[in-house]
Design a protein around this motif. Sequence first.
Motif, PDB file in Angstrom:
ATOM      1  N   ALA A  12     -28.266-109.184  -6.643  1.00 46.06           N
ATOM      2  CA  ALA A  12     -27.603-109.967  -5.595  1.00 46.06           C
ATOM      3  C   ALA A  12     -27.319-109.180  -4.319  1.00 46.06           C
ATOM      4  O   ALA A  12     -26.517-109.593  -3.493  1.00 46.06           O
ATOM      5  N   ALA A  13     -27.970-108.034  -4.143  1.00 44.07           N
ATOM      6  CA  ALA A  13     -27.819-107.272  -2.898  1.00 44.07           C
ATOM      7  C   ALA A  13     -28.515-108.027  -1.767  1.00 44.07           C
ATOM      8  O   ALA A  13     -29.558-108.646  -1.970  1.00 44.07           O
ATOM      9  N   THR A  14     -27.925-107.992  -0.596  1.00 39.84           N
ATOM     10  CA  THR A  14     -28.507-108.654   0.567  1.00 39.84           C
ATOM     11  C   THR A  14     -29.207-107.600   1.416  1.00 39.84           C
ATOM     12  O   THR A  14     -28.645-106.544   1.699  1.00 39.84           O
ATOM     13  N   TRP A  15     -30.441-107.913   1.816  1.00 40.07           N
ATOM     14  CA  TRP A  15     -31.261-106.976   2.591  1.00 40.07           C
ATOM     15  C   TRP A  15     -31.823-107.661   3.830  1.00 40.07           C
ATOM     16  O   TRP A  15     -32.105-108.850   3.818  1.00 40.07           O
ATOM     17  N   GLY A  16     -31.988-106.887   4.883  1.00 39.69           N
ATOM     18  CA  GLY A  16     -32.667-107.340   6.078  1.00 39.69           C
ATOM     19  C   GLY A  16     -33.926-106.494   6.248  1.00 39.69           C
ATOM     20  O   GLY A  16     -34.151-105.538   5.503  1.00 39.69           O
ATOM     21  N   PHE A  17     -34.743-106.859   7.210  1.00 41.53           N
ATOM     22  CA  PHE A  17     -35.939-106.084   7.501  1.00 41.53           C
ATOM     23  C   PHE A  17     -35.917-105.625   8.952  1.00 41.53           C
ATOM     24  O   PHE A  17     -35.411-106.325   9.828  1.00 41.53           O
ATOM     25  N   VAL A  18     -36.472-104.452   9.202  1.00 39.11           N
ATOM     26  CA  VAL A  18     -36.693-103.960  10.561  1.00 39.11           C
ATOM     27  C   VAL A  18     -38.151-103.517  10.646  1.00 39.11           C
ATOM     28  O   VAL A  18     -38.761-103.175   9.633  1.00 39.11           O
ATOM     29  N   ARG A  19     -38.698-103.538  11.848  1.00 36.65           N
ATOM     30  CA  ARG A  19     -40.074-103.099  12.056  1.00 36.65           C
ATOM     31  C   ARG A  19     -40.069-102.028  13.141  1.00 36.65           C
ATOM     32  O   ARG A  19     -39.483-102.205  14.205  1.00 36.65           O
ATOM     33  N   CYS A  20     -40.712-100.910  12.853  1.00 36.56           N
ATOM     34  CA  CYS A  20     -40.800 -99.817  13.826  1.00 36.56           C
ATOM     35  C   CYS A  20     -41.672-100.266  14.994  1.00 36.56           C
ATOM     36  O   CYS A  20     -42.778-100.771  14.797  1.00 36.56           O
ATOM     37  N   THR A  21     -41.179-100.072  16.196  1.00 31.71           N
ATOM     38  CA  THR A  21     -41.939-100.472  17.378  1.00 31.71           C
ATOM     39  C   THR A  21     -43.002 -99.450  17.756  1.00 31.71           C
ATOM     40  O   THR A  21     -43.814 -99.710  18.628  1.00 31.71           O
ATOM     41  N   VAL A  22     -43.006 -98.301  17.080  1.00 33.10           N
ATOM     42  CA  VAL A  22     -44.006 -97.271  17.378  1.00 33.10           C
ATOM     43  C   VAL A  22     -45.175 -97.357  16.402  1.00 33.10           C
ATOM     44  O   VAL A  22     -46.327 -97.495  16.795  1.00 33.10           O
ATOM     45  N   CYS A  23     -44.885 -97.308  15.088  1.00 31.46           N
ATOM     46  CA  CYS A  23     -45.978 -97.314  14.099  1.00 31.46           C
ATOM     47  C   CYS A  23     -46.196 -98.685  13.459  1.00 31.46           C
ATOM     48  O   CYS A  23     -47.193 -98.886  12.777  1.00 31.46           O
ATOM     49  N   GLY A  24     -45.263 -99.636  13.642  1.00 30.66           N
ATOM     50  CA  GLY A  24     -45.443-100.986  13.132  1.00 30.66           C
ATOM     51  C   GLY A  24     -45.037-101.212  11.684  1.00 30.66           C
ATOM     52  O   GLY A  24     -45.145-102.325  11.185  1.00 30.66           O
ATOM     53  N   GLU A  25     -44.585-100.178  10.974  1.00 31.12           N
ATOM     54  CA  GLU A  25     -44.184-100.335   9.577  1.00 31.12           C
ATOM     55  C   GLU A  25     -42.882-101.142   9.474  1.00 31.12           C
ATOM     56  O   GLU A  25     -42.043-101.083  10.362  1.00 31.12           O
ATOM     57  N   ARG A  26     -42.734-101.868   8.359  1.00 30.01           N
ATOM     58  CA  ARG A  26     -41.559-102.711   8.125  1.00 30.01           C
ATOM     59  C   ARG A  26     -40.741-102.117   6.984  1.00 30.01           C
ATOM     60  O   ARG A  26     -41.291-101.699   5.972  1.00 30.01           O
ATOM     61  N   TYR A  27     -39.388-102.076   7.150  1.00 30.20           N
ATOM     62  CA  TYR A  27     -38.513-101.431   6.177  1.00 30.20           C
ATOM     63  C   TYR A  27     -37.280-102.277   5.885  1.00 30.20           C
ATOM     64  O   TYR A  27     -36.842-103.066   6.703  1.00 30.20           O
ATOM     65  N   HIS A  28     -36.708-102.037   4.685  1.00 31.82           N
ATOM     66  CA  HIS A  28     -35.448-102.658   4.284  1.00 31.82           C
ATOM     67  C   HIS A  28     -34.282-102.012   5.028  1.00 31.82           C
ATOM     68  O   HIS A  28     -34.288-100.802   5.250  1.00 31.82           O
ATOM     69  N   THR A  29     -33.294-102.818   5.377  1.00 32.08           N
ATOM     70  CA  THR A  29     -32.014-102.308   5.887  1.00 32.08           C
ATOM     71  C   THR A  29     -30.908-103.204   5.356  1.00 32.08           C
ATOM     72  O   THR A  29     -31.160-104.317   4.913  1.00 32.08           O
ATOM     73  N   ARG A  30     -29.706-102.708   5.433  1.00 32.56           N
ATOM     74  CA  ARG A  30     -28.549-103.551   5.125  1.00 32.56           C
ATOM     75  C   ARG A  30     -28.340-104.488   6.304  1.00 32.56           C
ATOM     76  O   ARG A  30     -28.591-104.120   7.463  1.00 32.56           O
ATOM     77  N   PRO A  31     -27.876-105.698   6.057  1.00 33.42           N
ATOM     78  CA  PRO A  31     -27.609-106.613   7.174  1.00 33.42           C
ATOM     79  C   PRO A  31     -26.608-105.999   8.144  1.00 33.42           C
ATOM     80  O   PRO A  31     -25.650-105.354   7.737  1.00 33.42           O
ATOM     81  N   GLY A  32     -26.861-106.180   9.419  1.00 29.51           N
ATOM     82  CA  GLY A  32     -25.958-105.666  10.440  1.00 29.51           C
ATOM     83  C   GLY A  32     -26.242-104.237  10.860  1.00 29.51           C
ATOM     84  O   GLY A  32     -25.556-103.698  11.715  1.00 29.51           O
ATOM     85  N   THR A  33     -27.246-103.590  10.271  1.00 32.34           N
ATOM     86  CA  THR A  33     -27.585-102.225  10.669  1.00 32.34           C
ATOM     87  C   THR A  33     -28.011-102.234  12.123  1.00 32.34           C
ATOM     88  O   THR A  33     -28.882-102.995  12.523  1.00 32.34           O
ATOM     89  N   ARG A  34     -27.379-101.396  12.942  1.00 34.74           N
ATOM     90  CA  ARG A  34     -27.664-101.386  14.375  1.00 34.74           C
ATOM     91  C   ARG A  34     -28.595-100.265  14.790  1.00 34.74           C
ATOM     92  O   ARG A  34     -29.196-100.308  15.844  1.00 34.74           O
ATOM     93  N   ALA A  35     -28.689 -99.230  13.968  1.00 30.98           N
ATOM     94  CA  ALA A  35     -29.557 -98.104  14.335  1.00 30.98           C
ATOM     95  C   ALA A  35     -30.182 -97.553  13.066  1.00 30.98           C
ATOM     96  O   ALA A  35     -29.560 -97.535  12.009  1.00 30.98           O
ATOM     97  N   TRP A  36     -31.410 -97.099  13.170  1.00 28.72           N
ATOM     98  CA  TRP A  36     -32.113 -96.552  12.024  1.00 28.72           C
ATOM     99  C   TRP A  36     -33.239 -95.662  12.522  1.00 28.72           C
ATOM    100  O   TRP A  36     -33.617 -95.716  13.686  1.00 28.72           O
ATOM    101  N   THR A  37     -33.742 -94.834  11.636  1.00 30.79           N
ATOM    102  CA  THR A  37     -34.846 -93.942  11.963  1.00 30.79           C
ATOM    103  C   THR A  37     -36.018 -94.296  11.067  1.00 30.79           C
ATOM    104  O   THR A  37     -35.873 -94.424   9.854  1.00 30.79           O
ATOM    105  N   CYS A  38     -37.175 -94.464  11.662  1.00 28.39           N
ATOM    106  CA  CYS A  38     -38.368 -94.832  10.902  1.00 28.39           C
ATOM    107  C   CYS A  38     -38.733 -93.698   9.948  1.00 28.39           C
ATOM    108  O   CYS A  38     -38.952 -92.565  10.388  1.00 28.39           O
ATOM    109  N   PRO A  39     -38.804 -93.973   8.634  1.00 27.34           N
ATOM    110  CA  PRO A  39     -39.170 -92.918   7.693  1.00 27.34           C
ATOM    111  C   PRO A  39     -40.639 -92.520   7.793  1.00 27.34           C
ATOM    112  O   PRO A  39     -41.029 -91.467   7.309  1.00 27.34           O
TER     113      PRO A  39
END
Length: 196
Positions: free
Chosen positions: A28-55
């Motif tokens: 029942a964990a809630t997840w969002g997705f983000v997409r890197c604007t440089v390499c185009g990869e898509r990753y899981h994040t917690r909802p509301g995450t405002r900043a992240w680093t592309c792995p």
Amino acid sequence: MAEVTCPQCQTRQEVDPDADGYRCIVCAATWGFVRCTVCGERYHTRPGTRAWTCPNCGTPHGRNRRGISRVGVPLPLLLGAIIAIGAVVALALTLGGDDGAAPSHTPSPSSNVAPLRKVCRDLVDVQLLREDALGRAIDALTQDANALRSQGDRKNAAAVVDIVKAIRTYTEVAAGGGDTVAATNQLLDALAGVKC
């Protein structure tokens, strides 16, 4: 439908390929997705995450209120800036801080030269951007600020305290998310406050 793996419980499940997120059917964990604007990869994040680093490519990102990703300072550029600062510090130490003149063998009349040179030496740990090195830098620079303060050099002591605060902010953001661009800029601004 696309298959994803929940980062928390490792359960594979199907979601709509264009979904902004999902709730895991097992944990029942809630997840969002983000997409890197440089390499185009898509990753899981917690909802509301405002900043992240592309792995994948190491590019720091932030998100605006609408969830649209914006690129921060690319990691290679950030590392290059910190290495350049380290090179300037090392050069200043090599030249003895006398604008290229041969180092004098007579003691300087200024009483704050030794603590300030120690600050410059301790700043070398900051350029490594490793948790253990940054921890050592925090400890050493805190002692350096106390030494500068005890000799009456309050201006440089305050600048060193600002560096310590910026390093703490940077390590907190790197460990738990946050605005990496703001933390990096705060660190670079603080480093510019000490003239080695």
